[in-house]
Write a protein that holds these residues in place. Structure first.
Motif, short mmCIF file in Angstrom:
data_model
loop_
_atom_site.label_atom_id
_atom_site.label_comp_id
_atom_site.label_asym_id
_atom_site.label_seq_id
_atom_site.Cartn_x
_atom_site.Cartn_y
_atom_site.Cartn_z
N LEU A 1 10.83 -8.34 32.61
CA LEU A 1 11.21 -6.97 32.25
C LEU A 1 11.14 -6.77 30.74
N ILE A 2 11.58 -7.77 29.98
CA ILE A 2 11.54 -7.67 28.52
C ILE A 2 10.10 -7.57 28.02
N GLY B 1 24.21 -5.02 29.94
CA GLY B 1 24.35 -5.19 31.38
C GLY B 1 24.33 -6.64 31.80
N TRP B 2 23.43 -7.42 31.21
CA TRP B 2 23.34 -8.84 31.53
C TRP B 2 24.60 -9.59 31.08
N LEU C 1 19.85 -3.44 28.67
CA LEU C 1 19.63 -4.68 29.41
C LEU C 1 20.55 -5.79 28.91
N LEU D 1 14.55 -11.18 34.08
CA LEU D 1 14.79 -10.53 32.79
C LEU D 1 13.63 -10.69 31.81
N TYR E 1 16.28 0.64 26.08
CA TYR E 1 16.29 -0.14 27.32
C TYR E 1 16.73 -1.57 27.06
N LEU E 2 16.24 -2.17 25.97
CA LEU E 2 16.62 -3.54 25.64
C LEU E 2 18.11 -3.65 25.34
#
Length: 392
Positions: A208-209, A225-226, A222, A205, A218-219
């Motif tokens: 990706l961040i 989803g996390w 993310l 993660l 997207y953040l």
């Protein structure tokens, strides 16, 4: 047809909430009470405008998940360990005392020993939602009161998990093939979940961040989803979704965008919390209230009076300031949404009678409402009707 029903349900909930919340603000009442009252009015035991609130109730628990996730985002792992070390003894002693009080009162009202056992178990816990919803953000994340409340609630959540596993091992469930997990499972599952979460955040993660931190959408995805992935992972290994979401937040707290995520998800959290309080009111059978009103009032009075006193005494013995100890005690002076889950599981497995289940539900609603009044009118909180007490 389902879409129409869902849209109509949302129309009733949020338009009704708007009307009752406006009345509550004009009459200087806590907004939470308006949401619970709306559920009772339009739910299956009121006007029956929403006859099956189970779907909305399931959705409402997402609010609790996001609440714990956002809480974890503002807590560094090192500070969490220190908090848990201080809060564990107080949490365990208070759970034992609250169990004894609930058990004794239930037996005094001629409930069976098994009913009294479950009622005592349900009295052990305080509400994560009420406690944290009415705590200002600055206090929650940066003051001693917030640290102690988080520690106490987390220990209570672990005790609640063990309680639910214990109840699941008793009685006869609806599904004959249902197998309850062993009592040792949470103690193994929790460190494995923490380790797995840490490795995923560090190895996947955070890279990706760093790579896509310019894409706000997207953040946002993310983070959601996390949070939900960890919640489901925790549920799958015998813990609760709430604990999984909290661990997801704590392990992501070292990210430079943790505060951005927290701000972005706050409106989404509040949306689902409205559904939670609505579902709580909608699920209460007003027709059977007369059967349990007196024991419910006695239990509620015991919770509202004795919980603050016990927390004040226990925290005072741990060298906490009296004013701080009273603050924590009154904010935790109610029973929990876990209490409702305990009542559901015990009733489903034929351990608890319908009257005992209703007693727990009635006590929960009474203590949720009156505890909210106490905090809203006496302590800093985000929904205070007094400008001097309002803190976001």
């Amino acid at each position: 047809m389902v879409a129409h029903d869902l849209v109509f349900s949302f129309f009733l909930i949020f338009t009704g909430a708007l009307v009752l919340a406006t009345v509550a603000l004009y009459t200087k009442q806590p907004i939470i009470i308006a949401y619970i009252a709306l559920g009772a009015i339009v739910g299956p035991f009121g006007l029956s405008l929403i006859e099956e609130p189970e779907l909305l109730e399931g959705m409402s628990h997402i609010g609790i998940i996001f609440l714990l996730f956002l809480l974890g985002l503002d807590m560094q792992p090192s500070s969490l360990v220190a908090i848990l070390r201080k809060a564990t003894l107080v949490a365990l002693i208070s759970c034992a005392l609250f169990f004894g009080i609930g058990f004794g009162i239930a037996m005094g009202f001629q409930h069976s020993a098994l009913d009294s056992l479950v009622i005592g178990l349900a009295m052990m816990f305080s509400s994560t939602i009420i406690g944290l919803k009415l705590l200002p953000t600055t206090v929650l994340h940066h003051k001693r009161v917030g640290e102690l409340m988080v520690g106490l609630l987390l220990i209570q959540d672990l005790v609640a998990i063990l309680t639910l596993i214990f109840l699941g091992s008793l009685g006869s469930g609806i599904n004959a093939d249902e197998v309850s997990p062993p009592l040792w499972q949470p103690f193994v599952a929790l460190p494995l979940l923490v380790l797995g979460s840490y490795l995923i955040v560090k190895g996947l993660l955070l890279p990706l961040i760093r790579k896509f931190d310019r894409f706000q959408e997207y953040l946002f995805i993310l983070a959601i989803g996390w949070c939900l992935a960890m919640a489901e992972g925790a549920q799958a290994i015998g813990l609760t979704r709430e604990i999984g979401a909290f661990i997801a937040g704590v392990t992501l707290a070292t990210s430079p965008i943790a505060q951005y995520i927290a701000i972005s998800l706050k409106p989404l959290r509040d949306f689902f919390l409205v559904l939670f309080f609505f579902a709580l009111g909608a699920g209460f059978n007003l027709e059977l209230l007369s059967q349990v009103i007196w024991p419910a009032l006695v239990l509620a009075a015991a919770v509202l009076i004795l919980k603050p006193v016990i927390f004040r005494y226990l925290l005072g013995n741990m060298s906490e300031r009296p004013a701080l100890a009273w603050d924590v005690g009154f904010r935790l002076g109610q029973i929990s949404e876990f209490s409702l889950l305990i009542a559901f599981v015990a009733f489903e497995r034929s351990i608890l009678s319908e009257q005992g289940s209703l007693l727990i539900q009635a006590t929960a609603i009474i203590t949720f409402a009156l505890s909210s009044y106490i905090v809203v009118f006496n302590y800093p909180n985000p929904i205070a009707v007094n400008d001097k007490l309002r803190r976001d």
